[in-house]
Scaffold this active site. Structure first.
Site, mmCIF file in Angstrom:
data_model
loop_
_atom_site.group_PDB
_atom_site.id
_atom_site.type_symbol
_atom_site.label_atom_id
_atom_site.label_comp_id
_atom_site.label_asym_id
_atom_site.label_seq_id
_atom_site.Cartn_x
_atom_site.Cartn_y
_atom_site.Cartn_z
ATOM 1 C CE LYS A 87 25.592 0.220 36.750
ATOM 2 N NZ LYS A 87 24.190 0.630 36.966
ATOM 3 C CB THR A 130 33.904 -2.221 42.290
ATOM 4 O OG1 THR A 130 33.400 -1.076 41.591
ATOM 5 C CG2 THR A 130 32.727 -3.006 42.860
ATOM 6 C CB SER A 149 25.371 0.955 47.994
ATOM 7 O OG SER A 149 24.908 2.130 47.386
ATOM 8 C CG ASP A 199 11.982 4.890 12.478
ATOM 9 O OD1 ASP A 199 12.659 4.873 11.434
ATOM 10 O OD2 ASP A 199 10.850 4.364 12.570
ATOM 11 N N GLY A 248 27.471 4.657 30.844
ATOM 12 C CA GLY A 248 28.042 3.418 30.300
ATOM 13 C C GLY A 248 27.061 2.709 29.372
ATOM 14 C CG LEU A 249 22.407 0.965 29.089
ATOM 15 C CD1 LEU A 249 22.788 -0.465 28.726
ATOM 16 C CD2 LEU A 249 21.121 0.962 29.933
ATOM 17 C CD GLU A 282 21.166 13.395 32.645
ATOM 18 O OE1 GLU A 282 22.255 13.237 33.154
ATOM 19 O OE2 GLU A 282 20.786 14.495 32.191
ATOM 20 N N GLY A 292 18.589 15.318 38.239
ATOM 21 C CA GLY A 292 20.020 15.047 38.043
ATOM 22 C C GLY A 292 20.376 15.100 36.579
ATOM 23 C CG ASP A 344 25.102 14.603 35.470
ATOM 24 O OD1 ASP A 344 24.105 14.035 35.951
ATOM 25 O OD2 ASP A 344 26.033 13.984 34.937
ATOM 26 C CB SER A 380 18.397 0.054 32.791
ATOM 27 O OG SER A 380 17.701 0.784 33.778
HETATM 28 C C1 LIG Z 1 23.646 1.697 36.712
HETATM 29 C C2 LIG Z 1 22.257 1.763 36.241
HETATM 30 C C3 LIG Z 1 21.845 2.746 35.323
HETATM 31 C C4 LIG Z 1 22.775 3.814 34.799
HETATM 32 O O1 LIG Z 1 23.799 3.247 34.020
HETATM 33 P P1 LIG Z 1 25.078 4.078 33.561
HETATM 34 O O2 LIG Z 1 25.881 3.135 32.763
HETATM 35 O O3 LIG Z 1 25.773 4.563 34.797
HETATM 36 O O4 LIG Z 1 24.571 5.241 32.764
HETATM 37 C C5 LIG Z 1 20.542 2.697 34.879
HETATM 38 N N1 LIG Z 1 19.661 1.771 35.320
HETATM 39 C C6 LIG Z 1 20.008 0.829 36.203
HETATM 40 C C7 LIG Z 1 18.991 -0.173 36.637
HETATM 41 C C8 LIG Z 1 21.329 0.770 36.692
HETATM 42 O O5 LIG Z 1 21.678 -0.174 37.571
#
Ligand SMILES: *Cc1c(COP(=O)(O)O)cnc(C)c1O
Length: 321
Positions: free
Chosen positions: A55, A77, A80, A174, A184-185, A206, A210, A212, A306
């Site tokens: 992020k 913004t 949390s 691949d 977003g990511l 996902e 959740g 969605d 992530s």
């Molecule tokens: C925010 C976040 C996501 C999800 O990212 P989006 O861009 O909302 O899909 C995934 N992993 C971590 C560690 C995040 O902080």
């Protein structure tokens, strides 16, 4: 009217803004992981990014794009989680004042981290107050710019730089697996994949509770759900965005889900075999591959980890359980 969607050119420009400011995170491999998946896996480790998650990329890029007048008025913004820390740090580095709206009952560690990066925190009662109203009030009082966590073109472009680096480092792939909350990511990563490795199949992952995003893709419109209960708190969003959804529809092959149990197994794998702390949300993409949710035998597979921000006590309990 259709919104103007970000493109790979926006990702490339974000990459220039981030050079020297964000870490170019490592791509790690593991013989054990390859043996489990029967494939060559390349883990892009955003758990080693500044403030502990990808992020920082989107937050930094969005703030770098502000005009001088906007910079002077500051940013606001609500979050949390990792977005709060990203905006706090990215703002401080660029000399911009950041106000972060957080629920009163946000975990103390997250609040402390955000304050530590220089963010000014405004708390609210989740049960009695509306955070968007509070954001609007702060915007009208101070002229601050609102930077949302995912549905923003500069945020999406910034997030896409992680996958861009991955393709630059390892060449064409691949498959690419990316977790999603608001997307977003995933949407930024898909822009990079389409530009740098056009045959690569991009999958979103996902939490099962959740899903969605999966429902939205199947239905062809944004589906809203109740806030899901899952260990993957970073992906506990209730709906995709107006920018992220069309990009996902266009560039993403499919969205699959994993259970919390699969996340915990993957978290243990990272700790034990790869000596890495990865937060549950950060395990989503890897879980889909290591638990064979999508078969990838014989393929070259990119996996984005992530983030790595954990509450140590909760993390310890999950590892020991
Ligand atoms: C925010 C976040 C996501 C999800 O990212 P989006 O861009 O909302 O899909 C995934 N992993 C971590 C560690 C995040 O902080």
């Amino acid at each position: 009217m259709l919104p103007e969607l970000p493109s790979f050119d926006d990702v490339a420009r974000a990459s220039e803004r981030l050079a020297g400011n964000a870490h170019r995170t490592p791509v790690l491999t593991s013989t054990t992981a390859d043996a489990i998946a029967g494939a060559s896996l390349f883990f892009k480790c955003e758990n080693f990014q500044r403030m502990g998650a990808f992020k920082f990329r989107g937050g930094y890029n969005a703030i770098a794009r502000l005009t001088p007048a906007q910079r002077a008025a500051g940013v606001v913004t609500f979050s949390s989680g990792n977005h709060a820390q990203a905006i706090a740090l990215a703002s401080r580095l660029q000399g911009v004042k950041a106000t972060i709206i957080m629920p009163l009952d946000a975990p103390a560690a997250k609040r402390a981290a955000t304050e530590g990066y220089g963010g000014q925190i405004v708390t609210y009662d989740r049960y009695a107050e509306d955070r968007e109203q509070i954001a609007l009030r702060i915007q009208s009082e101070t002229g601050a710019t609102l930077i949302p966590p995912y549905d923003h073109e500069d945020v999406i472009a910034g997030q896409g730089t992680a996958a861009k680096e991955l393709f630059e480092d390892v060449g064409e792939l691949d498959y690419l697996f990316v977790c999603l909350g608001g997307g977003g990511l995933l949407s930024g990563s898909a822009l990079s994949a389409f530009a740098l490795s056009p045959r690569c199949q991009v999958y979103g992952v996902e939490p099962e509770a959740g899903n969605d995003g999966q429902q939205s893709l199947r239905k062809g419109e944004i589906v809203r759900i109740q806030a899901p209960k899952t260990l993957a708190d970073g992906a506990a969003t209730t709906h995709l965005g107006h920018l992220t959804f069309p990009l996902i529809q266009k560039y993403v092959r499919d969205i699959v889900t994993v259970t919390d149990e699969q996340l915990v197994s993957t978290m243990k794998f990272f700790a034990e075999r790869m000596k890495m702390v990865v937060e549950p949300t950060g395990c989503l993409a890897a879980a889909a591959v290591l638990q064979s949710v999508v078969p990838v035998r014989g393929a070259r597979v990119g996996v984005i980890i992530s983030g790595g921000n954990v509450d140590l006590a909760a993390y310890g309990k999950l590892l020991a359980g």
